[in-house]
Design a protein around this motif. Structure first.
Motif, short mmCIF file in Angstrom:
data_model
loop_
_atom_site.label_atom_id
_atom_site.label_comp_id
_atom_site.label_asym_id
_atom_site.label_seq_id
_atom_site.Cartn_x
_atom_site.Cartn_y
_atom_site.Cartn_z
N ALA A 162 0.84 -1.20 0.00
CA ALA A 162 0.00 0.00 0.00
C ALA A 162 0.87 1.24 0.00
CB ALA A 162 -0.91 -0.01 1.22
N SER A 163 0.51 2.21 -0.81
CA SER A 163 1.28 3.43 -0.89
C SER A 163 0.37 4.55 -1.37
CB SER A 163 2.45 3.26 -1.87
OG SER A 163 3.23 4.43 -1.93
N THR A 164 0.64 5.75 -0.92
CA THR A 164 -0.16 6.89 -1.33
C THR A 164 0.74 8.05 -1.71
OG1 THR A 164 -0.35 7.70 0.94
CG2 THR A 164 -2.12 6.25 0.12
N ILE A 165 0.20 8.95 -2.51
CA ILE A 165 0.88 10.20 -2.85
C ILE A 165 -0.09 11.33 -2.52
CG2 ILE A 165 1.99 11.59 -4.64
CD1 ILE A 165 2.42 9.05 -6.25
N GLY A 166 0.34 12.25 -1.69
CA GLY A 166 -0.50 13.37 -1.32
C GLY A 166 -0.04 14.65 -2.01
N SER A 167 -1.00 15.48 -2.38
CA SER A 167 -0.68 16.77 -3.00
C SER A 167 -1.82 17.72 -2.72
CB SER A 167 -0.47 16.60 -4.51
OG SER A 167 -0.15 17.83 -5.12
N GLY A 168 -1.65 18.59 -1.74
CA GLY A 168 -2.71 19.53 -1.38
C GLY A 168 -3.96 18.80 -0.95
N ALA A 169 -5.07 19.08 -1.61
CA ALA A 169 -6.35 18.45 -1.27
C ALA A 169 -6.49 17.05 -1.85
CB ALA A 169 -7.50 19.32 -1.79
N PHE A 170 -5.48 16.59 -2.61
CA PHE A 170 -5.59 15.33 -3.33
C PHE A 170 -4.77 14.23 -2.67
CE2 PHE A 170 -6.35 18.73 -6.32
CZ PHE A 170 -7.46 18.30 -7.02
N LEU A 171 -5.33 13.01 -2.68
CA LEU A 171 -4.62 11.84 -2.19
C LEU A 171 -4.81 10.71 -3.19
CD1 LEU A 171 -2.96 10.65 0.18
CD2 LEU A 171 -5.12 9.77 1.09
N LEU A 172 -3.68 10.22 -3.72
CA LEU A 172 -3.69 9.15 -4.70
C LEU A 172 -3.25 7.86 -4.03
CD1 LEU A 172 -4.17 9.22 -7.88
CD2 LEU A 172 -1.69 9.06 -8.08
N ASN A 173 -4.11 6.84 -4.08
CA ASN A 173 -3.79 5.55 -3.49
C ASN A 173 -3.31 4.62 -4.59
OD1 ASN A 173 -4.09 2.77 -2.50
ND2 ASN A 173 -5.10 3.70 -0.73
N LEU A 174 -2.03 4.22 -4.53
CA LEU A 174 -1.43 3.43 -5.60
C LEU A 174 -1.85 1.97 -5.56
CD1 LEU A 174 2.20 4.89 -5.56
CD2 LEU A 174 0.22 5.62 -6.91
N LYS A 175 -2.34 1.50 -4.42
CA LYS A 175 -2.79 0.11 -4.35
C LYS A 175 -4.22 -0.03 -4.84
CE LYS A 175 -2.98 -4.00 -1.46
NZ LYS A 175 -2.64 -4.63 -0.17
N SER A 176 -5.11 0.78 -4.34
CA SER A 176 -6.49 0.71 -4.80
C SER A 176 -6.68 1.47 -6.11
CB SER A 176 -7.44 1.30 -3.75
OG SER A 176 -7.19 2.69 -3.57
N ARG A 177 -5.64 2.20 -6.52
CA ARG A 177 -5.65 3.02 -7.74
C ARG A 177 -6.89 3.92 -7.76
NH1 ARG A 177 -1.56 1.72 -10.94
NH2 ARG A 177 -2.43 2.58 -12.88
N SER A 178 -6.95 4.72 -6.70
CA SER A 178 -8.07 5.63 -6.54
C SER A 178 -7.57 7.01 -6.14
CB SER A 178 -9.04 5.09 -5.48
OG SER A 178 -8.37 4.96 -4.23
N LEU A 179 -8.42 8.01 -6.35
CA LEU A 179 -8.08 9.39 -6.03
C LEU A 179 -9.19 10.00 -5.20
CD1 LEU A 179 -6.26 11.97 -6.59
CD2 LEU A 179 -7.84 12.43 -8.49
N THR A 180 -8.80 10.77 -4.18
CA THR A 180 -9.77 11.56 -3.43
C THR A 180 -9.35 13.03 -3.46
OG1 THR A 180 -8.58 11.21 -1.34
CG2 THR A 180 -10.39 9.68 -1.87
N LYS A 181 -10.35 13.89 -3.39
CA LYS A 181 -10.12 15.33 -3.28
C LYS A 181 -10.92 15.80 -2.08
CE LYS A 181 -10.84 19.78 -5.60
NZ LYS A 181 -11.39 20.47 -6.80
N ASN A 182 -10.22 16.35 -1.10
CA ASN A 182 -10.87 16.74 0.16
C ASN A 182 -11.65 15.57 0.75
OD1 ASN A 182 -9.95 19.46 0.12
ND2 ASN A 182 -11.53 19.96 -1.38
N ASN A 183 -11.04 14.39 0.68
CA ASN A 183 -11.60 13.13 1.22
C ASN A 183 -12.82 12.62 0.47
OD1 ASN A 183 -9.68 12.91 3.39
ND2 ASN A 183 -10.83 14.52 4.46
N LYS A 184 -13.12 13.20 -0.68
CA LYS A 184 -14.23 12.74 -1.51
C LYS A 184 -13.68 12.03 -2.74
CE LYS A 184 -17.40 16.43 -0.07
NZ LYS A 184 -18.23 17.57 -0.52
N PRO A 185 -14.22 10.83 -3.07
CA PRO A 185 -13.67 10.07 -4.20
C PRO A 185 -13.89 10.77 -5.54
CG PRO A 185 -15.69 9.07 -3.39
CD PRO A 185 -15.34 10.14 -2.40
N VAL A 186 -12.90 10.63 -6.41
CA VAL A 186 -12.98 11.13 -7.78
C VAL A 186 -12.88 9.92 -8.70
CG1 VAL A 186 -11.94 12.60 -9.53
CG2 VAL A 186 -11.83 13.28 -7.11
N ASP A 187 -13.90 9.70 -9.51
CA ASP A 187 -13.91 8.54 -10.40
C ASP A 187 -12.97 8.78 -11.59
OD1 ASP A 187 -15.75 7.07 -8.92
OD2 ASP A 187 -17.46 8.02 -9.91
N LEU A 188 -11.98 7.90 -11.73
CA LEU A 188 -11.01 8.03 -12.80
C LEU A 188 -10.96 6.76 -13.64
CD1 LEU A 188 -7.89 9.54 -10.95
CD2 LEU A 188 -9.69 10.78 -12.17
#
Length: 231
Positions: free
Chosen positions: A132-158
């Motif tokens: 499990a690994s994540t990349i954070g950038s401001g309001a965004f959090l990218l989860n490399l394991k689940s391959r998902s993105l959140t903005k202000n803790n809300k999911p963004v469908d990609l």
């Protein structure tokens, strides 16, 4: 097994596609129209890695099939197939969620190479072996394991293409990225298509992550060069 759904109304082209994909190791389900494609997709519970969709099919066309399939799955790879070469046709398919666009006529080599490239992205997304690994950038959090993105803790469908673009950006904040560099990183060194596919996907991505896509604050355009990520 690598599962692919092929929807093409011209029998000769469909047979050509099916033969070459089977030779390349794909488990192919082929249908002659969009309505059947959606029915088969639903009956299989969406258990396909890739959907290869002809644009001009009777009844429900490929654009609508792409839109409906993408609304049900962000992970499936979608490739549009059409004799049309107009720029707006390509843009329309990509904006609806397609990962790539192949114009007829095409060679077996190009077909398999483009399908393989999309499959690699899909299979990477399904892999669960990495830590499990994540990349954070401001309001965004990218989860490399689940391959998902959140903005202000809300999911963004990609889509998986959009996820890879975001991963590349967030790994290189405040760095100007040339279009060809993004193309090679996301679509692969041997991609046959046009670099404009980068611009269309950036436009689609901005609509999902920016507060105002017409005045982006995070994905900035470097005119005549490419793009830059700012958190």
């Amino acid at each position: 097994m690598k599962r692919i759904l092929v929807a093409e109304d011209e029998a000769a082209i469909r047979d050509f596609v099916v033969i070459n994909l089977k030779r390349a190791g794909y488990d192919v389900t082929d249908v002659p129209d969009g309505e059947t494609a959606l029915s088969v997709f639903d009956d299989a519970g969406g258990d396909f890695d890739i959907a290869l969709l002809d644009v001009m099919m009777p009844g429900i066309d490929g654009f609508e099939v792409c839109k409906q399939i993408r609304s049900k799955s962000g992970s499936i790879g979608i490739i549009m197939l059409s004799a049309k070469t107009q720029e707006m046709d390509k843009v329309s398919g990509l904006m609806l969620g397609a990962d790539d666009y192949i114009a007829k006529p095409f060679s077996p080599t190009e077909l398999v190479a483009r399908v393989d490239a999309v499959y690699r992205r899909v299979s990477m997304a399904k892999s669960t072996g990495e830590p499990a690994s994540t990349i954070g950038s401001g309001a965004f959090l990218l989860n490399l394991k689940s391959r998902s993105l959140t903005k202000n803790n809300k999911p963004v469908d990609l889509t998986q293409v959009e996820f890879q673009i975001m991963e590349f950006f967030m790994q290189n904040p405040n760095v100007a990225m040339e279009r060809t560099e993004i193309l090679k990183r996301v679509w692969g060194e041997n991609y046959f298509g046009d670099v404009k596919i980068v611009d269309v996907n950036i436009r689609r991505l901005r609509m999902k992550i920016e507060d105002d896509s017409s005045n982006p604050r995070h994905i900035l355009t470097i005119w005549g060069y490419g793009y830059k990520w700012v958190d």
